[in-house]
Design an enzyme around this catalytic site. Structure first.
Site, PDB file in Angstrom:
ATOM      1  N   ARG A 155      -4.937  -1.321  60.891  1.00 38.66           N
ATOM      2  CA  ARG A 155      -4.696   0.090  60.517  1.00 38.66           C
ATOM      3  C   ARG A 155      -5.613   0.514  59.374  1.00 38.66           C
ATOM      4  O   ARG A 155      -6.577   1.238  59.588  1.00 38.66           O
ATOM      5  CB  ARG A 155      -3.213   0.262  60.152  1.00 38.66           C
ATOM      6  N   ASP A 156      -5.354   0.018  58.172  1.00 41.65           N
ATOM      7  CA  ASP A 156      -6.151   0.450  57.015  1.00 41.65           C
ATOM      8  C   ASP A 156      -7.598   0.004  57.204  1.00 41.65           C
ATOM      9  O   ASP A 156      -8.536   0.724  56.852  1.00 41.65           O
ATOM     10  CB  ASP A 156      -5.563  -0.185  55.746  1.00 41.65           C
ATOM     11  N   HIS A 161      -0.872  -3.421  46.947  1.00 45.82           N
ATOM     12  CA  HIS A 161      -1.874  -3.074  47.962  1.00 45.82           C
ATOM     13  C   HIS A 161      -3.168  -2.725  47.223  1.00 45.82           C
ATOM     14  O   HIS A 161      -3.300  -1.627  46.688  1.00 45.82           O
ATOM     15  CB  HIS A 161      -1.317  -1.874  48.739  1.00 45.82           C
ATOM     16  N   HIS A 190      -7.274  -2.311  47.009  1.00 43.99           N
ATOM     17  CA  HIS A 190      -8.638  -2.230  47.556  1.00 43.99           C
ATOM     18  C   HIS A 190      -9.555  -2.903  46.537  1.00 43.99           C
ATOM     19  O   HIS A 190      -9.197  -3.051  45.372  1.00 43.99           O
ATOM     20  CB  HIS A 190      -8.996  -0.772  47.845  1.00 43.99           C
ATOM     21  N   CYS A 207      -9.711   4.290  52.751  1.00 43.73           N
ATOM     22  CA  CYS A 207      -9.115   5.541  53.215  1.00 43.73           C
ATOM     23  C   CYS A 207     -10.209   6.587  53.387  1.00 43.73           C
ATOM     24  O   CYS A 207     -10.958   6.854  52.450  1.00 43.73           O
ATOM     25  CB  CYS A 207      -8.069   6.021  52.211  1.00 43.73           C
ATOM     26  N   ASN A 211     -10.103  -3.171  51.785  1.00 46.82           N
ATOM     27  CA  ASN A 211      -8.952  -3.860  51.202  1.00 46.82           C
ATOM     28  C   ASN A 211      -9.385  -5.254  50.772  1.00 46.82           C
ATOM     29  O   ASN A 211     -10.371  -5.797  51.273  1.00 46.82           O
ATOM     30  CB  ASN A 211      -7.867  -4.049  52.270  1.00 46.82           C
TER      31      ASN A 211
HETATM   32  P1  HMG Z   1      -2.162  19.422  59.119  1.00 40.98           P
HETATM   33  O1  HMG Z   1      -3.448  19.874  59.729  1.00 40.98           O
HETATM   34  O2  HMG Z   1      -1.720  20.036  57.844  1.00 40.98           O
HETATM   35  O3  HMG Z   1      -0.936  19.401  60.162  1.00 40.98           O
HETATM   36  O4  HMG Z   1      -2.298  17.852  58.892  1.00 40.98           O
HETATM   37  P2  HMG Z   1      -0.140  20.465  60.954  1.00 40.98           P
HETATM   38  O5  HMG Z   1       1.288  20.048  60.914  1.00 40.98           O
HETATM   39  O6  HMG Z   1      -0.513  21.854  60.522  1.00 40.98           O
HETATM   40  O7  HMG Z   1      -0.700  20.242  62.444  1.00 40.98           O
HETATM   41  C1  HMG Z   1      -2.034  20.493  62.782  1.00 40.98           C
HETATM   42  C2  HMG Z   1      -2.347  19.862  64.122  1.00 40.98           C
HETATM   43  O8  HMG Z   1      -2.191  18.426  64.038  1.00 40.98           O
HETATM   44  C3  HMG Z   1      -1.429  20.314  65.242  1.00 40.98           C
HETATM   45  O9  HMG Z   1      -2.186  20.248  66.438  1.00 40.98           O
HETATM   46  C4  HMG Z   1      -0.394  19.218  65.306  1.00 40.98           C
HETATM   47  O10 HMG Z   1       0.199  19.111  66.561  1.00 40.98           O
HETATM   48  C5  HMG Z   1      -1.216  17.994  65.003  1.00 40.98           C
HETATM   49  P3  HMG Z   1      -2.936  21.557  67.048  1.00 40.98           P
HETATM   50  O11 HMG Z   1      -1.825  22.551  67.245  1.00 40.98           O
HETATM   51  O12 HMG Z   1      -3.939  21.986  66.001  1.00 40.98           O
HETATM   52  O13 HMG Z   1      -3.552  21.024  68.295  1.00 40.98           O
HETATM   53  N1  HMG Z   1      -0.431  16.895  64.410  1.00 40.98           N
HETATM   54  C6  HMG Z   1      -0.360  15.662  64.913  1.00 40.98           C
HETATM   55  N2  HMG Z   1      -0.927  15.099  66.002  1.00 40.98           N
HETATM   56  C7  HMG Z   1      -0.616  13.817  66.248  1.00 40.98           C
HETATM   57  N3  HMG Z   1       0.189  13.065  65.462  1.00 40.98           N
HETATM   58  C8  HMG Z   1       0.764  13.591  64.366  1.00 40.98           C
HETATM   59  C9  HMG Z   1       0.496  14.943  64.068  1.00 40.98           C
HETATM   60  N4  HMG Z   1       0.901  15.750  63.073  1.00 40.98           N
HETATM   61  C10 HMG Z   1       0.344  16.947  63.308  1.00 40.98           C
HETATM   62  N5  HMG Z   1       1.550  12.836  63.602  1.00 40.98           N
HETATM   63  C11 HMG Z   1      -1.325  15.661  58.813  1.00 40.98           C
HETATM   64  C12 HMG Z   1      -1.225  17.100  58.342  1.00 40.98           C
HETATM   65  C13 HMG Z   1      -0.364  14.852  57.960  1.00 40.98           C
HETATM   66  C14 HMG Z   1      -0.929  15.582  60.272  1.00 40.98           C
HETATM   67  C15 HMG Z   1      -2.792  15.176  58.639  1.00 40.98           C
HETATM   68  O14 HMG Z   1      -3.211  15.486  57.342  1.00 40.98           O
HETATM   69  C16 HMG Z   1      -2.966  13.706  58.877  1.00 40.98           C
HETATM   70  O15 HMG Z   1      -2.766  13.219  59.975  1.00 40.98           O
HETATM   71  N6  HMG Z   1      -3.365  12.940  57.812  1.00 40.98           N
HETATM   72  C17 HMG Z   1      -3.492  11.516  57.900  1.00 40.98           C
HETATM   73  C18 HMG Z   1      -4.591  11.018  57.003  1.00 40.98           C
HETATM   74  C19 HMG Z   1      -4.611   9.505  57.043  1.00 40.98           C
HETATM   75  O16 HMG Z   1      -4.231   8.896  58.020  1.00 40.98           O
HETATM   76  N7  HMG Z   1      -5.099   8.876  55.947  1.00 40.98           N
HETATM   77  C20 HMG Z   1      -5.161   7.453  55.878  1.00 40.98           C
HETATM   78  C21 HMG Z   1      -3.834   6.792  55.753  1.00 40.98           C
HETATM   79  S1  HMG Z   1      -3.221   6.730  54.090  1.00 40.98           S
HETATM   80  C22 HMG Z   1      -4.033   5.379  53.388  1.00 40.98           C
HETATM   81  O17 HMG Z   1      -4.949   4.852  53.962  1.00 40.98           O
HETATM   82  C23 HMG Z   1      -3.547   4.855  52.066  1.00 40.98           C
HETATM   83  C24 HMG Z   1      -2.781   3.530  52.207  1.00 40.98           C
HETATM   84  O18 HMG Z   1      -3.582   2.532  52.802  1.00 40.98           O
HETATM   85  C25 HMG Z   1      -2.334   3.037  50.816  1.00 40.98           C
HETATM   86  C26 HMG Z   1      -3.474   3.035  49.787  1.00 40.98           C
HETATM   87  O19 HMG Z   1      -4.510   2.379  50.003  1.00 40.98           O
HETATM   88  O20 HMG Z   1      -3.270   3.716  48.763  1.00 40.98           O
HETATM   89  C27 HMG Z   1      -1.520   3.716  53.065  1.00 40.98           C
HETATM   90 MG    MG Z   2      -5.066   1.344  51.753  1.00 37.14          MG
END
Ligand code: HMG
Ligand code: MG
Length: 299
Positions: A15-16, A207, A209, A240, A249
């Site tokens: 995933r990450d 966690h 990086h 990320c 990581n």
């Molecule tokens: P948004 O654009 O504000 O969402 O994004 P929305 O609710 O307005 O929806 C927009 C569109 O996205 C719509 O589709 C929804 O249906 C669709 P459209 O009508 O335009 O065709 N949608 C989805 N589709 C599939 N699955 C879903 C979903 N939700 C909405 N779940 C949102 C908000 C949260 C969805 C977006 O910002 C997003 O997906 N962000 C994820 C970013 C991400 O994955 N970052 C990496 C993970 S975090 C990380 O790595 C840190 C970690 O490792 C810890 C660390 O290291 O600190 C965990």
């Molecule tokens: Mg991370």
């Protein structure tokens, strides 16, 4: 001080690791990666992420990957969900553990999930309700616990507040993420100590990086403080996509090597993990970031 000698590694590479790699791996390769990891003795493998495919195209195949992996007995395969839509997608393919994620920094949260901290937590409320009814365990991530790429310094009080809130909401484990790898051991220890004054240490994970090469040192200082759950990614992949400057990581191979060298147990077969890390680096067409894998596979 925690007297236990056992550390649970949460392998986040599929995933990450893969969410931030330039190379787009085919679903079949991701499935093979997870199956290989399942054979190393890891107990927790974060398999993928049901986020918006527009935001993270690398994991658009989440359903296919989750359905394709062999679910080894005794191994759990959590997946990331940002909202109820993600939760429903995860449940459709049979996920039994999910992870929600927010941050201690407003600026980062806005870039990463287009929401303030409070808004993101409001989105988790229905996810937590559904998960409770479905018997699904929920992990919570707090990002930017030791620094933010947009806001800079992050107050420890903010980390404590968000971690406590996630715990109160019902997250069984809170993973404290140094998203951009800027932490150093004393800061990591002080941050963990502050969070542990409000959330039991047994419910905390770290966690790191490895951007500044501090991850193993940070982990060691947190182990000394009593944490026994450590996130890492095989071959040191990832980062990320919404955290400017974040690199991979800490490599799982390097964490396992250090822990075994300290006489701690992980249940992980280091040789198999090294083989998997070398194989993954080949698939990604780049050198592994794991020092242990480099040392062990050098010709
Ligand atoms: P948004 O654009 O504000 O969402 O994004 P929305 O609710 O307005 O929806 C927009 C569109 O996205 C719509 O589709 C929804 O249906 C669709 P459209 O009508 O335009 O065709 N949608 C989805 N589709 C599939 N699955 C879903 C979903 N939700 C909405 N779940 C949102 C908000 C949260 C969805 C977006 O910002 C997003 O997906 N962000 C994820 C970013 C991400 O994955 N970052 C990496 C993970 S975090 C990380 O790595 C840190 C970690 O490792 C810890 C660390 O290291 O600190 C965990
Ligand atoms: Mg991370």
């Amino acid at each position: 001080m925690n007297a236990s000698n056992h550390v649970r590694i949460v392998e986040v590479g599929p995933r990450d690791g893969l969410q931030n790699e330039k190379a787009m791996l085919a679903a079949a390769v991701k499935i093979e990666l997870i199956d290989r990891l399942s054979a190393t003795g890891l107990a927790t493998i974060e398999a993928t992420s049901f986020v918006s495919p527009k935001w993270v195209p690398q994991l658009a195949d989440a359903a296919e990957v989750f359905l394709g992996i062999r679910k080894a007995p005794g191994v759990v395969y959590p997946v990331l969900v940002p909202n109820l839509q993600g939760y429903e997608r995860a449940r459709e393919v049979g996920a039994t553990e999910v992870a929600v994620f927010t941050a201690a920094s407003e600026a980062f949260n806005r870039k990463n999930i287009n929401a303030s901290i409070d808004e993101s937590i409001e989105r988790f409320v229905p996810v937590m309700e559904r998960a409770r009814a479905d018997g699904v365990a929920v992990r919570g991530y707090v990002s930017t616990v030791l620094g933010c790429p947009y806001q800079g310094e992050v107050a420890v009080a903010d980390v404590v507040r968000v971690a406590r809130r996630l715990h109160e909401l019902g997250c069984h484990e809170i993973s404290l993420g140094d998203t951009i790898g800027v932490g150093t051991p004393a800061k990591a220890r002080d941050m963990l100590r502050a969070v542990a004054s409000e959330v039991p240490m047994s419910a905390l994970a770290v966690h790191f990086h490895d951007t500044y090469g501090q991850a193993l040192a940070n982990i060691l200082s947190c182990l000394e403080e009593g944490v026994r759950v450590v996130d890492s990614a095989v071959s040191g992949t990832g980062g990320c996509p919404y955290a400017k400057g974040a690199t991979g990581n800490v490599a799982s191979e390097d964490v396992v090597y250090m822990l075994h060298g300290m006489g701690m147990t992980t249940g992980v077969d280091l040789d198999r993990l090294v083989e998997t890390g070398a194989w993954l680096a080949g698939q990604l067409g780049k050198d592994t970031a794991s020092r242990v894998t480099r040392a062990r596979t050098a010709v």
